[in-house]
Every structure is written in C-alpha cells, then in structure tokens.
Write a protein that holds these residues in place. Structure first.
Motif, PDB file in Angstrom:
ATOM      1  N   SER A 178       0.829  -1.203   0.000  1.00 61.21           N
ATOM      2  CA  SER A 178       0.000   0.000   0.000  1.00 61.21           C
ATOM      3  C   SER A 178       0.866   1.257   0.000  1.00 61.21           C
ATOM      4  N   LEU A 179       1.863   1.308   0.881  1.00 58.94           N
ATOM      5  CA  LEU A 179       2.775   2.461   0.925  1.00 58.94           C
ATOM      6  C   LEU A 179       3.526   2.632  -0.389  1.00 58.94           C
ATOM      7  N   THR A 180       3.930   1.522  -0.992  1.00 60.84           N
ATOM      8  CA  THR A 180       4.645   1.575  -2.268  1.00 60.84           C
ATOM      9  C   THR A 180       3.754   2.137  -3.369  1.00 60.84           C
ATOM     10  N   MET A 181       2.521   1.653  -3.430  1.00 62.54           N
ATOM     11  CA  MET A 181       1.608   2.125  -4.470  1.00 62.54           C
ATOM     12  C   MET A 181       1.267   3.601  -4.277  1.00 62.54           C
ATOM     13  N   VAL A 182       1.048   4.010  -3.043  1.00 61.49           N
ATOM     14  CA  VAL A 182       0.786   5.428  -2.773  1.00 61.49           C
ATOM     15  C   VAL A 182       2.001   6.258  -3.188  1.00 61.49           C
ATOM     16  N   SER A 183       3.194   5.791  -2.843  1.00 64.39           N
ATOM     17  CA  SER A 183       4.428   6.518  -3.184  1.00 64.39           C
ATOM     18  C   SER A 183       4.598   6.684  -4.688  1.00 64.39           C
ATOM     19  N   VAL A 184       4.388   5.614  -5.418  1.00 63.54           N
ATOM     20  CA  VAL A 184       4.544   5.671  -6.875  1.00 63.54           C
ATOM     21  C   VAL A 184       3.512   6.620  -7.492  1.00 63.54           C
ATOM     22  N   PHE A 185       2.267   6.491  -7.051  1.00 59.56           N
ATOM     23  CA  PHE A 185       1.215   7.363  -7.587  1.00 59.56           C
ATOM     24  C   PHE A 185       1.501   8.831  -7.275  1.00 59.56           C
ATOM     25  N   VAL A 186       1.871   9.113  -6.032  1.00 61.97           N
ATOM     26  CA  VAL A 186       2.170  10.491  -5.624  1.00 61.97           C
ATOM     27  C   VAL A 186       3.374  11.024  -6.398  1.00 61.97           C
ATOM     28  N   TYR A 187       4.407  10.219  -6.553  1.00 56.73           N
ATOM     29  CA  TYR A 187       5.593  10.666  -7.292  1.00 56.73           C
ATOM     30  C   TYR A 187       5.238  11.059  -8.724  1.00 56.73           C
ATOM     31  N   PHE A 188       4.547  10.170  -9.433  1.00 56.63           N
ATOM     32  CA  PHE A 188       4.269  10.432 -10.843  1.00 56.63           C
ATOM     33  C   PHE A 188       3.210  11.508 -11.065  1.00 56.63           C
ATOM     34  N   ASN A 189       2.366  11.780 -10.072  1.00 58.04           N
ATOM     35  CA  ASN A 189       1.328  12.788 -10.255  1.00 58.04           C
ATOM     36  C   ASN A 189       1.686  14.156  -9.690  1.00 58.04           C
ATOM     37  N   PHE A 190       2.629  14.223  -8.750  1.00 57.29           N
ATOM     38  CA  PHE A 190       2.947  15.496  -8.114  1.00 57.29           C
ATOM     39  C   PHE A 190       4.416  15.892  -8.224  1.00 57.29           C
ATOM     40  N   TYR A 191       5.334  14.942  -8.094  1.00 55.12           N
ATOM     41  CA  TYR A 191       6.737  15.287  -7.866  1.00 55.12           C
ATOM     42  C   TYR A 191       7.686  14.839  -8.975  1.00 55.12           C
TER      43      TYR A 191
END
Length: 168
Positions: A88-101
């Motif tokens: 879950s943390l990995t998926m949130v991290s990947v999504f947040v990275y590619f959409n915001f950072y």
C-alpha cells in the motif's frame, strides 16, 4: 532553415498562498508575450488532508461492511498483513511521485514523504474509526486482529484517498 528560439526556463512562484509553475509563452522571434500558470501540489495542506479523509472514506465504508474483510483479518498471518501495508505504501508513493513530484522532486523530498506517510496514516485512522463504530475492532480483546483488519481495509482506502488528493 529552422530558427532556434531560446525560451527562458520555467520558474516556481507562490501566488495566492499556493505554488505555481510559471511557464513563459514566446512568439516566433523568442519574445515572451505571456505566461501560463500551472498549480503545483507539492505541499501537503489542510485542504489536501480533507480530500484524503473523504477519499479514504469512499472505499473504506463499503469494504468495512464486508464479512470477507473481517475474515481476512482473522485468517491472514501477520507477515502477509505487513506485506499488504508495504504494498500500500509503495503504491501510494509511486502514484504520488508520478502525479505530483516527477518534475520537481528536488527541493521537495520532505513534502513528498509527508504526503505519502500522511495519506497512509489518515487512511488508517479513517478505517480505524469506521471499523470501531461498526464494532469490528476488538481493541480490548484482540488488538492484533483489530490492527490486521485496519491494514487490510486501509489498502483500498489509501488508494482512493490518494486519488482524491489529485483533485485541484
């Protein structure tokens, strides 16, 4: 023969309390004629927290009502539940990275970490509240079962919380 036009780099400016990417728009001669503003969602603000709470609740409520989620908490070993949490943390991290950072991680690493951890913790708290209200978190009797159920239901809740955080 193609003419090379030098355009100034984009900059990041705070406008109305929020960060924006300022992109110069130039004509064929290279003269800047205007600027385009693109809001950047790099900081984890109270508005974002509310979006994560609502987004987490969107999936936490229906999943919390299923007996399958309650039974998974009973039957899954703690190691699998820990792997669900890591996934879950990995998926949130990947999504947040590619959409915001993706473009602007440099200088905003702490904000990235705050957004990822904050989103996951908020999702856990929303799920804990819902399951507690449904009396499916036996805190005084079997807190391990309560935590396992929370992590299992928080998996989809964190995904929907992250997705709702992208709304501007």
């Amino acid at each position: 023969m193609e003419q090379k036009v030098e355009i100034k780099e984009t900059t990041i400016k705070r406008i109305g309390g929020y960060l924006h990417r300022v992109v110069p728009i130039a004509d064929k001669s290279g003269k800047i004629i205007s600027y385009a503003l693109k809001p950047l969602m790099l900081e984890f603000k109270p508005r974002d927290i509310m979006q994560v709470i609502i987004g987490s609740a969107l999936l936490a409520i229906p999943v919390s009502l299923t007996e399958e989620a309650w039974d998974l908490g009973k039957t899954l070993p703690i190691s699998n539940v820990c792997l669900i949490s890591i996934l879950s943390l990995t998926m949130v991290s990947v999504f947040v990275y590619f959409n915001f950072y993706k473009v602007t991680l440099k200088g905003y690493v702490i904000d990235f970490i705050k957004r990822v951890i904050g989103t996951y913790i908020i999702s856990l708290l929303v799920v804990a509240l819902i399951l507690s209200l449904l009396e499916k978190c036996p805190w005084g009797i079997d807190y391990v079962l309560a935590l396992k159920r929370i992590v299992i239901v928080a998996f989809p809740a964190a995904m929907s919380g992250t997705l709702s955080d992208t709304i501007k």
